[in-house]
Design a protein around this motif. Structure first.
Motif, short mmCIF file in Angstrom:
data_model
loop_
_atom_site.label_atom_id
_atom_site.label_comp_id
_atom_site.label_asym_id
_atom_site.label_seq_id
_atom_site.Cartn_x
_atom_site.Cartn_y
_atom_site.Cartn_z
N ASP A 67 13.15 12.88 -12.58
CA ASP A 67 14.56 12.58 -12.88
C ASP A 67 15.11 11.43 -12.04
OD1 ASP A 67 14.31 14.28 -10.60
OD2 ASP A 67 16.44 14.80 -10.77
N ILE A 68 14.31 10.91 -11.08
CA ILE A 68 14.78 9.77 -10.26
C ILE A 68 13.76 8.63 -10.38
CG2 ILE A 68 15.52 9.01 -7.96
CD1 ILE A 68 15.93 12.02 -7.28
N PRO A 69 13.89 7.77 -11.37
CA PRO A 69 12.93 6.66 -11.50
C PRO A 69 12.90 5.80 -10.23
CG PRO A 69 14.22 6.90 -13.49
CD PRO A 69 14.86 7.79 -12.47
N TRP A 70 11.72 5.65 -9.66
CA TRP A 70 11.59 5.07 -8.31
C TRP A 70 10.38 4.15 -8.28
CZ3 TRP A 70 14.60 5.76 -3.88
CH2 TRP A 70 14.06 5.30 -2.70
N SER A 71 10.57 2.88 -7.98
CA SER A 71 9.48 1.91 -7.82
C SER A 71 8.51 1.98 -9.00
CB SER A 71 8.73 2.15 -6.51
OG SER A 71 9.60 1.95 -5.43
N THR A 72 8.99 1.55 -10.15
CA THR A 72 8.29 1.82 -11.41
C THR A 72 7.05 0.96 -11.65
OG1 THR A 72 9.94 0.42 -12.48
CG2 THR A 72 10.30 2.81 -12.55
N ILE A 73 6.69 0.08 -10.71
CA ILE A 73 5.35 -0.52 -10.76
C ILE A 73 4.45 0.11 -9.70
CG2 ILE A 73 6.04 -2.73 -11.77
CD1 ILE A 73 5.73 -3.96 -8.95
N GLY A 74 5.01 1.06 -8.94
CA GLY A 74 4.21 1.74 -7.92
C GLY A 74 4.14 1.00 -6.59
N ASP A 75 5.04 0.02 -6.41
CA ASP A 75 5.07 -0.77 -5.16
C ASP A 75 3.65 -1.26 -4.82
OD1 ASP A 75 6.21 -2.01 -2.97
OD2 ASP A 75 6.35 -0.22 -1.74
N ALA A 76 3.45 -1.75 -3.63
CA ALA A 76 2.15 -2.32 -3.25
C ALA A 76 0.98 -1.33 -3.38
CB ALA A 76 2.21 -2.90 -1.85
N PRO A 77 1.20 -0.04 -3.03
CA PRO A 77 0.06 0.90 -3.15
C PRO A 77 -0.40 1.10 -4.59
CG PRO A 77 1.74 1.79 -1.69
CD PRO A 77 2.34 0.59 -2.36
N GLY A 78 0.48 0.85 -5.53
CA GLY A 78 0.09 1.00 -6.93
C GLY A 78 -0.30 -0.32 -7.57
N ARG A 79 -0.02 -1.37 -6.85
CA ARG A 79 -0.14 -2.69 -7.43
C ARG A 79 -1.35 -3.44 -6.91
NH1 ARG A 79 2.64 -4.32 -11.63
NH2 ARG A 79 2.68 -6.57 -11.79
N GLY A 80 -1.76 -3.08 -5.70
CA GLY A 80 -2.68 -3.96 -4.98
C GLY A 80 -1.80 -4.96 -4.26
N HIS A 81 -2.10 -5.25 -3.00
CA HIS A 81 -1.20 -6.12 -2.24
C HIS A 81 -1.49 -7.58 -2.52
CE1 HIS A 81 1.68 -7.44 0.58
NE2 HIS A 81 1.92 -6.21 0.99
N THR A 82 -0.52 -8.24 -3.12
CA THR A 82 -0.66 -9.66 -3.45
C THR A 82 0.25 -10.50 -2.55
OG1 THR A 82 0.96 -9.31 -5.19
CG2 THR A 82 -1.35 -9.28 -5.85
N GLY A 83 0.33 -10.14 -1.27
CA GLY A 83 1.18 -10.89 -0.34
C GLY A 83 2.62 -10.77 -0.79
N SER A 84 3.35 -11.90 -0.78
CA SER A 84 4.74 -11.87 -1.24
C SER A 84 4.83 -11.62 -2.74
CB SER A 84 5.42 -13.19 -0.90
OG SER A 84 5.39 -13.40 0.49
N GLY A 85 3.68 -11.58 -3.40
CA GLY A 85 3.65 -11.35 -4.84
C GLY A 85 4.13 -9.98 -5.25
#
Lengths: 392, 137
Positions: A326-344
């Motif tokens: 019920d609380i949509p939060w960081s909907t790309i999964g932030d860096a842990p879900g994204r892979g860290h692309t620096g400032s990307g």
């Protein structure tokens, strides 16, 4: 009439992956062309390029800061081109620069791209860059401090003061990855979402941080085209409008950082940005938080008063911030879900904010998405920039 | 893969040289401002409170309290791999400043927030880094 002055009218992105065969310029071409096409503008309508500084990529930084992008893409209408570096807050500052250019009449349409290809940087160079970036060479580095350790120290103090358990901390990864598994641009798209037990069973890197609570580096890129809110209205296309913003500086080196001041800064900037936008927190459809490490999310959730003190960890564990919660939060999964692309990662969160407000988020689309809270933080967390974006 | 494994030494500034001279003598010195009485860490060229250049030093008691910590077991910079596990902490000195340090002299599992600690010095080449150990008594 929109309350804002700036609008994102076009977005482009490539999936975050480890793909050394995609060169930096290959990605730049693709994301920039996608964003311009998505905006409905012609390439020669772009009058300025403001580029997110590509961290740890010295050669590319040199090329971009010496004006290569407009020439390479054949952007005949460009009047100025800059690279902006404020660490993870670079993208927010690119948007501010674009806003200033648009307001002053320098440019009507501005292209903001980002690219990172970590996989072709020699490992010792990556290690050397991240070991020193934002770390004080006199008072921190000689002790063997790392970003992981600094996050661990912050998390340990938060857990003790707010009664948050290791299990609750680990559940943040599960929540973030539940979103990432449904994002075609995530490195974890379609992959199994790790259970809390699995996160906690992964190697302990430094207390309380497990391997699955850390980041992996990845390659990726994205771009946005921004115009004035007035022009966006006339273009009659889906757009994301910037409605409010606030920022606080904390300190330049982690050794000086006061954790209470950081949490207070999160709180104050959110309130000021919402006041500027004329909305209340109950009206926020998505909390799109960029914090790089999952351990920071409960701290942010309580500072933003999305969860009461001592409850943020429980909210994550209950799945309230996960896909379908019920609380949509960081909907790309932030860096842990994204892979860290620096400032990307911060650039990608803005693209996600726009995508959700434009109604283009596919399976992750949050229903009736009207207002998005979006933050970025610079470098090792020297500041927090909170902003509110809306559909109009 | 060629990693430089040289242990990093503090990059000293002219205004912090006295701090490191102090550690060589077994003293933990804290910079102070004669103009506004500020207690300063880390040492600066000018007082960060009032910009006065009338700066001085006091010797700290060396006593402090662990504000927070994290014990590293893996994934640190290669230069420190041979020292694992090790504990980095923020210690609040009794004099009112907070510094980054290492906690040594006990099992890392015994380290707690709020634990009383006292300074000790660890030599790396010509530097004596202030580390902390559990306080006696």
């Amino acid at each position: 009439m929109s309350k804002g002055k700036l609008a994102i009218i076009g977005i482009g992105e490539v999936p975050t992956r480890t793909m050394p065969e995609r060169t930096r310029w290959d990605i730049l071409y693709e994301v920039c062309m996608q964003a311009v096409k998505d905006s409905g503008l012609h390439k020669n309508d772009i009058e300025g390029t403001v580029i997110v500084s590509p961290q740890a990529q010295e050669r590319l930084t040199g090329e971009l800061s010496f004006g290569k992008l407009p020439e390479e893409l054949g952007l005949k209408g460009v009047r100025d081109s800059v690279v902006i570096n404020a660490g993870g807050a670079s993208t927010s500052n690119c948007l501010r620069m674009a806003e200033q250019w648009i307001e002053s009449g320098i440019a009507r349409a501005v292209l903001i791209p980002h690219v990172t290809v970590h996989s072709t940087i020699p490992l010792p160079d990556v290690v050397n860059f991240f070991a020193r970036a934002g770390v004080d060479l006199q008072w921190e580095y000689p002790y063997g401090s790392t970003y992981n350790i600094i996050m661990g120290m912050m998390a340990n103090r938060f857990m003790r003061d707010h009664g948050c358990t290791e299990e609750e901390m680990a559940s943040v990864v599960t929540a973030l990855r539940s979103w990432a598994s449904r994002d075609p641009n995530s490195i974890f798209y379609g992959k199994e979402v790790p259970s809390v037990e699995k996160v906690m069973a992964s190697d302990l890197l430094n207390t309380p941080l497990h391997k699955r609570e850390s980041n992996i580096t990845a390659d990726g890129g994205c771009a946005m085209v921004v115009v004035s809110a007035e022009d966006a209205k006339k273009m009659k296309r889906p757009a994301a409008y910037k409605l409010g913003e606030s920022v606080r500086y904390f300190s330049g080196s982690p050794v000086m950082r006061d954790f209470d001041k950081v949490a207070e800064g999160f709180k104050v900037t959110a309130k000021e940005a919402m006041a500027q936008a004329g909305i209340k927190k109950e009206e926020v459809s998505i909390w799109n938080c960029y914090l790089a490490y999952p351990l920071g999310h409960p701290i942010m959730a309580e500072a933003l008063e999305v969860a009461p003190k001592g409850q943020a960890g429980k909210y994550f564990l209950q799945g309230r911030m996960s896909f379908g919660g019920d609380i949509p939060w960081s909907t790309i999964g932030d860096a842990p879900g994204r892979g860290h692309t620096g400032s990307g990662v911060s650039a990608a969160t803005y693209v996600e904010t726009a995508r959700q407000l434009m109604g283009k988020a596919g399976e992750r689309q949050v229903k009736n998405c009207t207002y998005v809270y979006q933050n970025t933080a610079g470098g090792s967390g020297f500041n927090n920039i909170a902003s509110i974006w809306g559909r109009e | 893969m060629n990693f430089d494994m040289t242990k990093p030494l503090p990059e000293v500034q002219p205004w912090s040289a006295r701090f490191w001279e102090g550690t060589r003598q077994g003293k933990l010195l804290i910079q102070t401002c004669k103009a506004c009485n500020a207690i300063i860490f880390y040492p600066r060229k000018a007082c960060p409170e009032c910009w006065s250049d009338k700066l001085d030093w006091i010797e700290a008691s060396g006593k402090g309290t662990v504000y927070t910590f994290s014990t590293a077991y893996s994934m640190v910079e290669p230069r420190f791999m041979d020292e694992l596990p090790y504990t980095i902490a923020y210690v609040d000195l009794d004099e009112g400043i907070r510094m980054m340090t290492r906690i040594i002299g006990c099992d890392p599992k015994e380290i707690k927030i709020g634990m009383k600690v006292e300074v000790t010095f660890f030599q790396r080449e010509d530097f004596h880094l202030p580390y902390f150990k559990p306080a006696k008594g």
